[in-house]
Design an enzyme around this catalytic site. Structure first.
Site, PDB file in Angstrom:
ATOM      1  N   GLU A   1       0.811  -1.215   0.000  1.00 22.81           N
ATOM      2  CA  GLU A   1       0.000   0.000   0.000  1.00 22.81           C
ATOM      3  C   GLU A   1       0.849   1.272   0.000  1.00 22.81           C
ATOM      4  OE1 GLU A   1      -2.975   0.166  -0.641  1.00 22.81           O
ATOM      5  OE2 GLU A   1      -4.225  -1.336   0.322  1.00 22.81           O
ATOM      6  N   SER A   2       1.876   1.308   0.826  1.00 21.67           N
ATOM      7  CA  SER A   2       2.561   2.593   1.021  1.00 21.67           C
ATOM      8  C   SER A   2       4.080   2.484   1.105  1.00 21.67           C
ATOM      9  CB  SER A   2       2.075   3.212   2.345  1.00 21.67           C
ATOM     10  OG  SER A   2       2.575   2.438   3.437  1.00 21.67           O
TER      11      SER A   2
END
Ligand code: GLU
Length: 487
Positions: A314-315
């Site tokens: 995700e990040s």
């Protein structure tokens, strides 16, 4: 059975010693290597304890060689008994012993120099021996560049053999061999600058690149070489022939390809840059958030490594990550999801991880009861990414095609159709970027595999841990006393 082994090998040795070309009835023929395996109901295999061959993970024994040879034993209808050797010399010595193991499956190169030491099966993997150096140091591009460098390789390895051959043209070339290390240790030593160069097989580098951010390929040495299984040199043909037939079937039915993808495909999926970026983040970022993943997982009875893998996808483990579509934070939650999960500040790493974990648990619990593990987890990841409604559409498409809507491999084939009009126009919830979801799940599975390997408890007592390699020590590190200072 032991007596048989002894007798047969003695006969074989004796015949060899006196050089008689007598028919071997009463000796070798009495009980072939294959017959003995079947009679005993056990295939004894010797290997090395390393990530590319055999190790323990949370589910027990695993590794490329282990999985392949286990299937071979299953095919033969016998049990598999694994033994490990500390180094290659010991492996060949034990293979040749009268009561030694019957097969070696250890990422072995069927090199010229070894043809008297053992007999090799057909090849199951083509690899390229590679010189490896540290990023930022001078990169050698040809064998001449090896002269004057601190080079360490595995004792008794095909790479030591290659370097000895090179010494014929380059007498000034020097190197050392060690029987106290494994390939991961060599890569670690290059990564940390303790040695200048090493030689490893391309498959080993591909799988380990994700742990060593500074390690790079300098150049390939010679042509591709073949990895094969081996039996003792005095052994008869029967077990080898059976192994060759098995390997051919494994090639044809896709088993080999699946194993290659799973173990050596990290670099294929992540790319070299992705692989060493992951390695860097594993060292620099994960330690700050690991305790939050562990705590969140414990509450929801999840595997923290899976949550961490989601967070990386995700990040890249960045609490302040934001996207144009309005999702934010380490777990990239939408505002609605964050609110529903009780997350007040999406940019707070701990809150984001707790929120992501709750959301994932909610989705997974909401899936139909007939979905069984591990497919249940992969389908839940897909739903986490694309939404439960679109996942439902993809599962219906699978059913309509005669595929199994409960199997990730089948649903995965349908997901990309959600972005093609001819298909999505027939679904209930319409267009969705299903191709991205496939990448999302695949990447997470890859990160999860890597994290699982890095954090396996077995490594704590291994050479790798002793060698000071900091990555596998994640489990051992004490959590920081205070809340991790992020943001
Ligand atoms: N294939 C090598 C050999 O047979 C061992 C594995 C490696 O060093 O990368 O010696």
């Amino acid at each position: 059975m032991f007596a048989h082994t002894l007798f047969r090998k003695r006969c074989a040795l004796w015949l060899l010693a006196v050089g008689l070309l007598l028919p071997v009835s009463g000796c070798v023929d009495e009980s072939s290597s294959l017959e003995r395996v079947k009679k005993d109901g056990v295939l004894r295999v010797i290997t090395r304890n390393s990530p590319a061959t055999y190790f323990q993970d949370r589910n027990g024994e695993t590794g490329f060689e282990y999985e392949l040879v286990k299937r071979f034993a299953d095919d033969l209808g016998v049990k598999l008994q694994i033994e490990t050797a500390d180094n290659l010399d010991e492996l060949y010595a034990r293979l040749g012993q009268l009561d030694g193991p019957q097969l070696a499956a250890a990422g072995l190169t069927a090199s010229h120099g070894r043809q008297t030491q053992a007999r090799f099966s057909a090849s199951y993997l083509e690899v390229t021996p590679q010189v490896v150096y540290r990023n930022g140091q001078r990169r050698p591009t040809r064998p001449e560049g090896l002269v004057g460098q601190r080079i360490l390789v595995l004792k008794g390895s095909s790479h030591a053999e290659q370097l000895r051959e090179l010494q014929n043209q380059l007498p000034a070339l020097q190197f050392e061999e060690s029987d106290a290390v494994e390939v991961v240790d060599l890569l670690n030593m290059v990564d940390e600058g303790q040695i200048d160069l090493t030689l490893v097989d391309s498959n080993e580098l591909a799988m380990n690149q994700v742990y060593f951010p500074n390690v790079r390929v300098a150049f390939d040495v010679g042509d591709a070489s073949s990895l094969s299984w081996a039996v003792a040199s005095g052994e008869d043909d029967s077990l080898l022939k059976e192994a060759n037939a098995f390997l051919q079937r494994a090639e044809q039915n896709g088993t080999l390809q699946r194993l290659k993808d799973r173990y050596y495909g990290h670099v294929d999926v992540l790319g070299y840059v992705g692989a060493y970026t992951f390695a860097k983040h594993l060292q620099q970022r994960l330690p700050r958030y690991e305790k939050h993943f562990r705590a969140a997982a414990q509450n929801g009875q999840q595997d923290w490594r899976l949550l961490a893998a989601v967070g990386y996808q995700e990040s890249l483990w960045q609490p302040e990550a934001t996207s144009k579509t309005g999702v934010r934070g380490l777990m990239m939650l939408t505002q609605n999801t964050a609110q529903a999960m009780g997350v007040a500040n999406r940019l707070d790493a701990k809150q984001s991880i707790v929120g992501g974990s709750k959301y994932f648990a909610l989705i997974k619990d909401g899936l139909a009861a007939e979905l069984k593990e591990p497919d249940r987890t992969w389908l839940a990841l897909a739903a986490y990414n694309i939404g439960i409604a679109h996942l439902g559409d993809a599962r219906k498409l699978a059913e309509a095609e005669g595929l199994d809507p409960n199997k990730w491999l089948d649903v995965k084939k349908m997901l990309p159709r959600l972005s093609q009009k001819q298909w999505y126009s027939k679904t209930r919830y319409g267009y969705a970027r299903g191709g991205e979801t496939v990448h999302f799940v695949q990447n997470i599975r890859r990160y999860y595999d890597i994290l699982t390997w890095v954090t396996q408890p077995q490594l704590e007592g291994s050479k790798i841990a002793e060698s000071g390699l900091h990555l596998p020590a994640i489990d051992k590190r004490k959590p920081p006393a205070e809340a991790a200072p992020q943001l």
